[in-house]
Design an enzyme around this catalytic site. Structure first.
Site, PDB file in Angstrom:
ATOM      1  N   ASN A  47       0.839  -1.199   0.000  1.00 29.47           N
ATOM      2  CA  ASN A  47       0.000   0.000   0.000  1.00 29.47           C
ATOM      3  C   ASN A  47       0.875   1.251   0.000  1.00 29.47           C
ATOM      4  OD1 ASN A  47       0.667  -0.848   2.648  1.00 29.47           O
ATOM      5  ND2 ASN A  47      -1.029   0.282   3.549  1.00 29.47           N
ATOM      6  N   GLU A  49       0.311   5.274   0.728  1.00 26.02           N
ATOM      7  CA  GLU A  49      -0.625   6.299   1.210  1.00 26.02           C
ATOM      8  C   GLU A  49      -0.214   7.680   0.724  1.00 26.02           C
ATOM      9  OE1 GLU A  49      -0.907   5.632   5.451  1.00 26.02           O
ATOM     10  OE2 GLU A  49      -2.059   3.794   5.101  1.00 26.02           O
ATOM     11  N   GLU A  60      -3.383  -4.722  -2.912  1.00 20.05           N
ATOM     12  CA  GLU A  60      -3.958  -5.707  -3.839  1.00 20.05           C
ATOM     13  C   GLU A  60      -4.136  -5.128  -5.241  1.00 20.05           C
ATOM     14  OE1 GLU A  60      -4.982  -4.826  -0.836  1.00 20.05           O
ATOM     15  OE2 GLU A  60      -6.318  -6.292   0.060  1.00 20.05           O
ATOM     16  N   CYS A  93     -10.441  -4.976   1.186  1.00 18.64           N
ATOM     17  CA  CYS A  93     -11.478  -3.939   1.162  1.00 18.64           C
ATOM     18  C   CYS A  93     -12.424  -4.168  -0.026  1.00 18.64           C
ATOM     19  CB  CYS A  93     -10.859  -2.544   1.122  1.00 18.64           C
ATOM     20  SG  CYS A  93     -10.361  -1.985  -0.513  1.00 18.64           S
ATOM     21  N   CYS A  96     -11.069  -3.328  -3.607  1.00 20.30           N
ATOM     22  CA  CYS A  96     -10.156  -4.356  -4.135  1.00 20.30           C
ATOM     23  C   CYS A  96     -10.930  -5.590  -4.575  1.00 20.30           C
ATOM     24  CB  CYS A  96      -9.103  -4.710  -3.094  1.00 20.30           C
ATOM     25  SG  CYS A  96      -7.885  -3.388  -2.874  1.00 20.30           S
TER      26      CYS A  96
HETATM   27  N1  THU Z   1      -5.312  -1.383   2.632  1.00 21.67           N
HETATM   28  C1  THU Z   1      -4.842  -2.203   1.649  1.00 21.67           C
HETATM   29  O1  THU Z   1      -3.739  -2.020   1.132  1.00 21.67           O
HETATM   30  N2  THU Z   1      -5.654  -3.215   1.246  1.00 21.67           N
HETATM   31  C2  THU Z   1      -6.891  -3.493   1.760  1.00 21.67           C
HETATM   32  O2  THU Z   1      -7.578  -4.373   1.272  1.00 21.67           O
HETATM   33  C3  THU Z   1      -7.369  -2.759   2.930  1.00 21.67           C
HETATM   34  C4  THU Z   1      -6.620  -1.522   3.266  1.00 21.67           C
HETATM   35  C5  THU Z   1      -4.467  -0.255   3.079  1.00 21.67           C
HETATM   36  C6  THU Z   1      -4.978   1.091   2.706  1.00 21.67           C
HETATM   37  C7  THU Z   1      -4.368   1.954   3.786  1.00 21.67           C
HETATM   38  O3  THU Z   1      -3.059   2.312   3.386  1.00 21.67           O
HETATM   39  C8  THU Z   1      -4.267   1.040   4.976  1.00 21.67           C
HETATM   40  O4  THU Z   1      -4.378  -0.283   4.485  1.00 21.67           O
HETATM   41  C9  THU Z   1      -5.340   1.275   6.029  1.00 21.67           C
HETATM   42  O5  THU Z   1      -6.605   1.272   5.471  1.00 21.67           O
END
Ligand code: THU
Length: 139
Positions: A47, A49, A60, A93, A96
Site C-alpha cells: 500500500n 498512502e 492488492e 477492502c 479491491c
Molecule cells: N489497505 C490495503 O492495502 N488493502 C486493503 O484491502 C485494505 C486496506 C491499506 C490502505 C491503507 O493504506 C491502509 O491499508 C489502512 O486502510
C-alpha cells in the site's frame, strides 16, 4: 496439496517482502499483496498512502495493476495473497474485491495471512456475491 502449500509460501514471502516497503505513515497499517499468473509469474506490491488520504493505493490493486502492465491477460490470475504483519488475518477492502473479481480467473482464490499459521481463503462468490461485471454494461 503439497504443491499448493509451496505456492502459498512463495506468495507469502513475496507479499511479506513487499509489506516491508509499504508507505503507510498515516495508518501505520502496512499491507503486502502477491498475485500469481497462469504462467507462474508473481507480481507483488504494497500500500502507498498520501497526505491527500483518498489517493491511497491498496496493495492488492497495485499488485493486479503490475500484472496487467506486464502483459498478463485479464482472467489469467489464479491466486492473490494478502499479508499483514501481526497476529490477525485481515479481509480485503470492497474496492479491491471489485477489481479482483474482474481481473482474476473465475476459479481463482484470494488468501489472507499474517504472522501466525492462520490462513483465510475466499472464492470469487465468497468475497463478492452478485457482482457488477463488464456484462452489466451490455444493456
Ligand atoms: N489497505 C490495503 O492495502 N488493502 C486493503 O484491502 C485494505 C486496506 C491499506 C490502505 C491503507 O493504506 C491502509 O491499508 C489502512 O486502510
Amino acid at each position: 496439496m503439497h504443491q499448493q502449500n509451496a505456492e502459498i509460501e512463495k506468495l507469502r514471502a513475496c507479499a511479506a517482502r513487499a509489506a516491508t516497503h509499504a508507505y503507510s505513515p498515516y495508518s501505520q497499517f502496512p499491507v503486502g499483496a502477491a498475485v500469481l499468473a497462469g504462467n507462474g509469474a508473481i507480481y507483488s506490491a504494497c500500500n502507498v498512502e498520501n497526505a491527500s488520504f483518498s489517493l491511497t493505493q491498496c496493495a492488492e490493486r497495485s499488485a493486479l495493476a503490475a500484472a496487467i502492465a506486464d502483459g498478463v491477460q485479464p482472467g489469467d490470475l489464479i491466486r492473490l495473497l494478502i499479508y499483514t504483519p501481526g497476529n490477525q488475518v485481515h479481509a480485503p477492502c470492497g474496492a479491491c474485491r471489485q477489481v479482483m473479481q474482474e481481473l482474476m480467473s473465475t476459479d481463482s482464490e484470494v488468501v489472507s495471512c499474517c504472522d501466525t499459521d492462520e490462513l483465510k481463503t475466499w472464492s470469487q462468490s465468497d468475497y463478492l456475491p452478485d457482482p457488477f461485471t463488464p456484462e452489466s454494461l451490455n444493456r
